[in-house]
Design a protein around this motif. Structure first.
Motif, PDB file in Angstrom:
ATOM      1  N   ALA A   4       0.095  -4.012  -8.360  1.00  0.00           N
ATOM      2  CA  ALA A   4      -0.273  -5.074  -7.419  1.00  0.00           C
ATOM      3  C   ALA A   4       0.602  -6.323  -7.643  1.00  0.00           C
TER       4      ALA A   4
ATOM      5  N   GLU B 231      -8.352   4.913  -7.839  1.00  0.00           N
ATOM      6  CA  GLU B 231      -8.527   3.914  -6.799  1.00  0.00           C
ATOM      7  C   GLU B 231      -9.110   2.634  -7.434  1.00  0.00           C
TER       8      GLU B 231
ATOM      9  N   TYR C 106      -6.487  -0.537  -3.471  1.00  0.00           N
ATOM     10  CA  TYR C 106      -5.783   0.763  -3.448  1.00  0.00           C
ATOM     11  C   TYR C 106      -6.840   1.842  -3.175  1.00  0.00           C
ATOM     12  N   ARG C 107      -6.604   2.587  -2.033  1.00  0.00           N
ATOM     13  CA  ARG C 107      -7.579   3.617  -1.656  1.00  0.00           C
ATOM     14  C   ARG C 107      -6.826   4.873  -1.153  1.00  0.00           C
TER      15      ARG C 107
ATOM     16  N   GLN D   5       0.830  -1.214   0.000  1.00  0.00           N
ATOM     17  CA  GLN D   5       0.000   0.000   0.000  1.00  0.00           C
ATOM     18  C   GLN D   5       0.864   1.263   0.000  1.00  0.00           C
TER      19      GLN D   5
ATOM     20  N   TYR E  55       2.125   3.057  -3.384  1.00  0.00           N
ATOM     21  CA  TYR E  55       1.006   3.449  -4.251  1.00  0.00           C
ATOM     22  C   TYR E  55       1.592   4.089  -5.494  1.00  0.00           C
TER      23      TYR E  55
ATOM     24  N   LEU F 243      -2.772   0.251 -11.607  1.00  0.00           N
ATOM     25  CA  LEU F 243      -2.962  -0.452 -10.338  1.00  0.00           C
ATOM     26  C   LEU F 243      -2.734  -1.969 -10.498  1.00  0.00           C
TER      27      LEU F 243
END
Length: 230
Positions: free
Chosen positions: A196, A163, A227-228, A150, A153, A192
């Motif tokens: 990951a 996100e 992902y936030r 995380q 990012y 993303l």
């Protein structure tokens, strides 16, 4: 010469010839008789010699045969007295034989007896198999490496405020590392998705999978990374 003189001369010659022939026959008969007498004399002498030779042969008479030994006198055998003879039992004659009963039909033969073989022996139960030591791969220190993923990012996703959640699957090696990551559910952003898989192969740690004997082996693991933005 006259015929009468010739004939008287011939008769004289013929008379002389007949007398000579008779004399010759008589002489031959005498010689033959002498020769025959000599032959007979020689034959008689030869027969006498053979008879003397035969009569002078010694003939030995064979000895008289020996008289056989007289057999021993036979011993009189003792004879047992005959067993007493029981008088035969009286014979009872029935006045009439019993009546004979006949059946009009012959009953069928009885069915053969059925022999049922005994049941086969039951085989003993097989021993229970040894407990399997196999297990799947499991995470090790998931909180730490998930936080590091995380923290990394993607900067572009931060700028664009992107996100999302990414589904991934990795191969867990026998030494507990992640490899061959693949996206099973896309977040809608390739930035993303790629981040990951890179984070899983770099930071993720696992307890490796085990086979039935408990030896480390290759396994697999699937998870979701979110992902936030804060």
């Amino acid at each position: 010469m006259e015929r009468s003189d010739w004939m008287s001369y011939a008769e004289q010659q013929q008379g002389l010839t007949g007398a000579k022939l008779v004399s010759l026959i008589i002489a031959l008969a005498i010689v033959g008789g002498i020769g025959l007498a000599m032959v007979i004399g020689l034959a008689v002498n030869a027969v006498k010699e053979q008879i003397e030779r035969v009569t002078t042969v010694d003939i030995e008479e064979p000895p008289p045969p020996e008289e056989p030994d007289e057999p021993p006198p036979e011993q009189p055998q003792e004879t047992a007295p005959p067993p007493p003879v029981a008088p035969p039992p009286p014979i009872s004659i029935a006045p009439a034989p019993p009546p004979i009963q006949t059946q009009p039909t012959i009953p069928p033969p009885a069915p053969p007896a059925l022999t049922i073989p005994p049941p086969a022996p039951v085989a003993p139960p097989a021993p229970p198999p040894a407990p399997s030591l196999a297990r799947g791969a499991s995470t090790r220190g998931e909180g730490r490496w998930a936080a590091r993923i995380q923290e990394n990012y993607p900067s572009r996703a931060l700028r664009e405020e992107i996100e999302g959640t990414v589904g991934v699957r990795v191969t867990v090696t026998p030494d507990g590392r992640a490899a061959n990551c693949s996206v099973t559910a896309s977040s809608g952003s390739s930035i993303l998705d790629d981040a990951a898989c890179r984070g899983m192969e770099r930071y993720a740690r696992f307890n490796p999978a085990l086979d039935n004997a408990g030896n480390p082996t290759t396994g697999s693991y699937a998870t979701r990374i979110t992902y936030r933005l804060n």
